[in-house]
Design a protein around this motif. Sequence first.
Motif, PDB file in Angstrom:
ATOM      1  N   VAL A  71      -3.244  10.430  -2.954  1.00 34.36           N
ATOM      2  CA  VAL A  71      -3.426   9.268  -3.710  1.00 34.36           C
ATOM      3  C   VAL A  71      -3.063   8.034  -2.945  1.00 34.36           C
ATOM      4  O   VAL A  71      -2.281   8.241  -2.235  1.00 34.36           O
ATOM      5  N   PHE A  72      -3.893   7.191  -3.422  1.00 29.50           N
ATOM      6  CA  PHE A  72      -3.686   5.779  -2.665  1.00 29.50           C
ATOM      7  C   PHE A  72      -3.365   4.591  -3.937  1.00 29.50           C
ATOM      8  O   PHE A  72      -4.212   4.608  -4.624  1.00 29.50           O
ATOM      9  N   HIS A  73      -2.366   3.888  -3.661  1.00 28.39           N
ATOM     10  CA  HIS A  73      -2.137   2.831  -4.630  1.00 28.39           C
ATOM     11  C   HIS A  73      -1.494   1.680  -4.167  1.00 28.39           C
ATOM     12  O   HIS A  73      -0.978   1.508  -3.012  1.00 28.39           O
ATOM     13  N   ILE A  74      -2.062   0.588  -4.738  1.00 30.86           N
ATOM     14  CA  ILE A  74      -1.629  -1.027  -4.241  1.00 30.86           C
ATOM     15  C   ILE A  74      -0.808  -1.690  -5.528  1.00 30.86           C
ATOM     16  O   ILE A  74      -1.065  -1.717  -6.638  1.00 30.86           O
ATOM     17  N   TRP A  75       0.380  -2.202  -5.038  1.00 25.61           N
ATOM     18  CA  TRP A  75       1.248  -2.842  -6.027  1.00 25.61           C
ATOM     19  C   TRP A  75       1.602  -4.354  -5.699  1.00 25.61           C
ATOM     20  O   TRP A  75       1.777  -4.713  -4.153  1.00 25.61           O
ATOM     21  N   LYS A  76       1.413  -5.454  -6.211  1.00 26.31           N
ATOM     22  CA  LYS A  76       1.396  -6.746  -6.091  1.00 26.31           C
ATOM     23  C   LYS A  76       2.885  -7.304  -6.535  1.00 26.31           C
ATOM     24  O   LYS A  76       3.516  -6.954  -7.327  1.00 26.31           O
ATOM     25  N   PHE A 126       0.922  -1.043  -0.191  1.00 25.16           N
ATOM     26  CA  PHE A 126      -0.076  -0.098  -0.135  1.00 25.16           C
ATOM     27  C   PHE A 126       0.834   1.290  -0.170  1.00 25.16           C
ATOM     28  O   PHE A 126       1.804   1.472   0.795  1.00 25.16           O
ATOM     29  N   ARG A 127       0.598   2.061  -1.182  1.00 25.96           N
ATOM     30  CA  ARG A 127       1.251   3.363  -1.028  1.00 25.96           C
ATOM     31  C   ARG A 127       0.589   4.738  -0.949  1.00 25.96           C
ATOM     32  O   ARG A 127      -0.678   4.622  -1.603  1.00 25.96           O
ATOM     33  N   THR A 128       0.778   5.496  -0.162  1.00 19.29           N
ATOM     34  CA  THR A 128      -0.126   6.865   0.187  1.00 19.29           C
ATOM     35  C   THR A 128       0.813   8.050  -0.103  1.00 19.29           C
ATOM     36  O   THR A 128       1.818   8.011   0.772  1.00 19.29           O
ATOM     37  N   TYR A 129       0.468   8.908  -1.104  1.00 17.07           N
ATOM     38  CA  TYR A 129       1.212  10.081  -1.206  1.00 17.07           C
ATOM     39  C   TYR A 129       0.284  11.258  -1.015  1.00 17.07           C
ATOM     40  O   TYR A 129      -0.660  11.228  -1.427  1.00 17.07           O
ATOM     41  N   TYR A 146      -5.295   2.479  -8.539  1.00 21.37           N
ATOM     42  CA  TYR A 146      -4.322   3.800  -8.218  1.00 21.37           C
ATOM     43  C   TYR A 146      -5.709   4.534  -8.116  1.00 21.37           C
ATOM     44  O   TYR A 146      -6.630   4.839  -9.015  1.00 21.37           O
ATOM     45  N   TRP A 147      -6.084   5.292  -6.694  1.00 16.59           N
ATOM     46  CA  TRP A 147      -7.168   5.955  -6.527  1.00 16.59           C
ATOM     47  C   TRP A 147      -6.632   7.595  -6.307  1.00 16.59           C
ATOM     48  O   TRP A 147      -5.641   7.697  -5.757  1.00 16.59           O
ATOM     49  N   SER A 148      -7.679   8.383  -6.190  1.00 17.90           N
ATOM     50  CA  SER A 148      -7.454   9.717  -5.579  1.00 17.90           C
ATOM     51  C   SER A 148      -8.579   9.844  -4.418  1.00 17.90           C
ATOM     52  O   SER A 148      -9.702   9.410  -4.599  1.00 17.90           O
ATOM     53  N   VAL A 149      -8.066  10.346  -3.358  1.00 21.70           N
ATOM     54  CA  VAL A 149      -8.763  10.351  -2.259  1.00 21.70           C
ATOM     55  C   VAL A 149     -10.111  11.661  -2.259  1.00 21.70           C
ATOM     56  O   VAL A 149      -9.062  12.693  -2.353  1.00 21.70           O
ATOM     57  N   GLU A 150     -11.096  11.396  -2.111  1.00 23.81           N
ATOM     58  CA  GLU A 150     -11.909  12.514  -1.830  1.00 23.81           C
ATOM     59  C   GLU A 150     -12.289  12.880  -0.493  1.00 23.81           C
ATOM     60  O   GLU A 150     -12.347  14.158  -0.322  1.00 23.81           O
ATOM     61  N   TYR A 151     -12.581  11.988   0.364  1.00 20.43           N
ATOM     62  CA  TYR A 151     -13.000  12.116   1.862  1.00 20.43           C
ATOM     63  C   TYR A 151     -11.928  11.301   2.662  1.00 20.43           C
ATOM     64  O   TYR A 151     -11.671  10.233   2.282  1.00 20.43           O
ATOM     65  N   GLY A 152     -11.570  11.692   3.657  1.00 22.53           N
ATOM     66  CA  GLY A 152     -10.478  11.108   4.465  1.00 22.53           C
ATOM     67  C   GLY A 152      -9.149  11.679   4.315  1.00 22.53           C
ATOM     68  O   GLY A 152      -8.476  10.734   4.770  1.00 22.53           O
TER      69      GLY A 152
END
Length: 269
Positions: free
Chosen positions: A124-129, A80-83, A113-119
């Motif tokens: 941005v939050f992304h997941i790498w396998k 999990f990566r959060t920038y 790969y997502w852009s955070v709207e609430y919270g």
Amino acid sequence: MRQPRNTTYIVPEVKIAVITHNDSTEFKLAFISVELDVLLTEDLWLPDDSLCAAPPLRHFRPCVRLSTGPQQRHSTLYEFRTYCIHPEQNAAFLKLTNEKIQLRTAHSELVGYWSVEYGGLNKVFHIWKYDSHSQRAAVRAALAQDPTWISEYISKAIPMLTSQDNEVTYLVPWSRLHKPPKEGGVYELVSYQMCPGGPAVWGQDFQAAVTAHDAPGYAKLVGSADQRAELRHKAHTDARVVAAVRNSIVHLVAQENKLMFPCPFSPLR
């Protein structure tokens, strides 16, 4: 045989993250990660084999026995990566990433790969396998030696960020990675910080609380935060959900929710 008082222990706290999609009650990803915290006991008595005692803090050396659940019998892991992005650079960062993400996915698999709207704003939050920690190490080494990745993306993206955070997780045994039946809409990421002890202590109660929302459809978001709030209200008045949550809540330390929109280049969207 029991341990004496005034002993320092290393206690594993476990974090569970659940991702749901707005238009599917069947799409649910659940990940687990282990974090180590120090607990200085004053009046706590514990069996010898439950935790691993350590010397006093001034001579502290990490020592812990982690549970060997199913997630640790498989090498596949998810990072999990959060920038966090400078507010004035948010649009520019997303545009750059959209244009250059193929330079990164050439090295390893992107799950979403997502852009955070609430919270959390400007995140941005992304997941790498990865197949293993060794594969991840090899990927990171290759990226560090990739001149195109560095010159066309990293050198431009890093100044746009205020912070980066990552953690290693595993899919829980009752969750599987798959795409939702319909693209678009809202994803929700819920992170649960659970009490020490691991799934052997609270796993069944937690799974029951999560799946209790499925049958009535309360886990299904229907396109907006307002509709989500309506379903949450209904869930809180459903005796089946309330009973399952009551059994699980005793193991909960903290909870954090995020509503996220998938980026155009996200495999999950």
